[in-house]
Write an enzyme that holds these catalytic residues in place. Structure first.
Site, PDB file in Angstrom:
ATOM      1  N   ASP A 125      27.605  53.743  59.917  1.00  0.00           N
ATOM      2  CA  ASP A 125      26.151  53.938  60.034  1.00  0.00           C
ATOM      3  C   ASP A 125      25.394  53.063  59.034  1.00  0.00           C
ATOM      4  OD1 ASP A 125      26.654  56.021  61.908  1.00  0.00           O
ATOM      5  OD2 ASP A 125      26.869  57.456  60.267  1.00  0.00           O
ATOM      6  N   ASP A 134      18.624  55.243  55.999  1.00  0.00           N
ATOM      7  CA  ASP A 134      17.709  54.216  56.514  1.00  0.00           C
ATOM      8  C   ASP A 134      16.886  53.702  55.344  1.00  0.00           C
ATOM      9  OD1 ASP A 134      16.060  52.926  58.838  1.00  0.00           O
ATOM     10  OD2 ASP A 134      14.564  53.931  57.582  1.00  0.00           O
ATOM     11  N   GLU A 138      22.050  59.411  70.052  1.00  0.00           N
ATOM     12  CA  GLU A 138      21.697  59.636  68.646  1.00  0.00           C
ATOM     13  C   GLU A 138      21.449  58.299  67.957  1.00  0.00           C
ATOM     14  OE1 GLU A 138      25.045  61.738  67.063  1.00  0.00           O
ATOM     15  OE2 GLU A 138      26.430  60.070  67.335  1.00  0.00           O
TER      16      GLU A 138
END
Length: 321
Positions: A41, A99, A208
């Protein structure tokens, strides 16, 4: 010299002529990188001070540094230890899917804390002047979800649109959502509408990890479809739709709404590169760069960093290069 540049010019012309439906004809391999390649991720940014930092799921938000976007070195973690409130959401204080962005003279690092299989979840934020690991100050919860909600507050992705700040998020539980943020605090605006951007027709609504990108007059919603986190058995792939408004509705190149199961296939697993997803997009030297993880079928299914350039067709759809 003009003759030497002609092939590049022709390539650009041919790319512009590609129809949207031709984007998925094949998938490029990730650009070559060296050093510490293990990641999950990823979120990447080019630092104001020079070089790049990547943060990821794993550790206390694992960190990687690079001077040239090719050689990556392990840089420890964003935090020395988990903030105490993380333990409200899992017993080990594990954060997921960060993020990173930059605004108002600071770097902002959003992240999620949750447990597998539940939507008792929270998105938090930290700030830093340098963006480097070890310099972050946690600012607490931004947005939460509970077992009575129809969304899951994980996988944050922040975007600015029309002078306002927004956060896309979501995983399963009817898919991808969007909420407005207060630009001063970085938290969700109290009482803000939770917009619905994308879902699948049937449970478990396996979509997602959103990322929203502005190009031209459109906002593009990228999301990871199907299953991650199973090594070489992972089926992650990245799909995309677009809208003239950040709040949607988003549709694919055939006009099918992402709320009705639409989404053009942007990148799928191929060869050793299995389960491509967990994506984010960052700007680098005037170009959009797609960062994602894949599971390496030639290295025991270990998740690794994938980087590719996003280019744009004449009719305004992204293609991975």
């Amino acid at each position: 010299m003009q003759r030497l540049r002609l092939p590049a010019v022709l390539a650009a012309v041919l790319l512009a002529l590609l129809p949207a439906t031709a984007r998925a004809a094949d998938y490029p391999d990730p650009q070559p990188i060296t050093g510490q390649q293990i990641i999950h991720d990823p979120t990447v940014i080019r630092l104001k001070s020079g070089g790049y930092v990547a943060y990821s799921t794993g550790g206390v938000i694992g960190a990687r540094l690079s001077k040239d976007r090719r050689q990556w070195d392990d840089a420890g973690n964003a935090f020395a230890e988990p903030p105490s409130w993380w333990y409200e959401y899992n017993a080990t204080g594990d954060p997921w899917a960060p993020d990173i962005s930059y605004r108002a003279g600071r770097y902002w690092l959003y992240y999620a804390v949750s447990s597998w299989g539940t939507n008792h979840s929270a998105i938090g934020v930290a700030t830093s002047r340098s963006g480097l690991p070890g310099t972050w100050t946690d600012r607490g919860k931004v947005f939460t979800s509970g077992t009575t909600d129809s969304w899951n507050a994980i996988d944050p992705a922040v975007v600015r649109a029309d002078g306002r700040l927004w956060m896309a998020f979501g995983s399963y539980w009817t898919g991808i959502r969007l909420v407005e943020l207060d630009p001063v605090t970085g938290r969700a605006v109290p009482g803000a509408t939770v917009h619905h951007l994308a879902t699948r027709p049937d449970a478990p609504y396996a979509v997602e990890g959103p990322s929203v990108v502005r190009h031209g007059r459109y906002y593009y919603l990228l999301a990871s479809y199907d299953a991650c986190c199973s090594g070489v058995n992972s089926t992650y792939k990245i799909r995309v739709g677009r809208s003239t408004k950040v709040t949607g509705p988003y549709t694919d190149s055939t006009g099918t709404p992402l709320l009705a199961g639409g989404g053009d296939l942007l990148l799928a697993g191929h060869g050793r590169f299995v389960g491509t997803g967990g994506e984010s997009v960052f700007r680098d030297k005037g170009r959009d760069i797609l960062a994602y993880h894949y599971y390496d079928a030639e290295d025991s299914g270990i998740p690794k960093l994938g980087l590719n350039t996003l280019q744009w067709t004449r009719d305004g759809w992204p293609i991975v290069r």
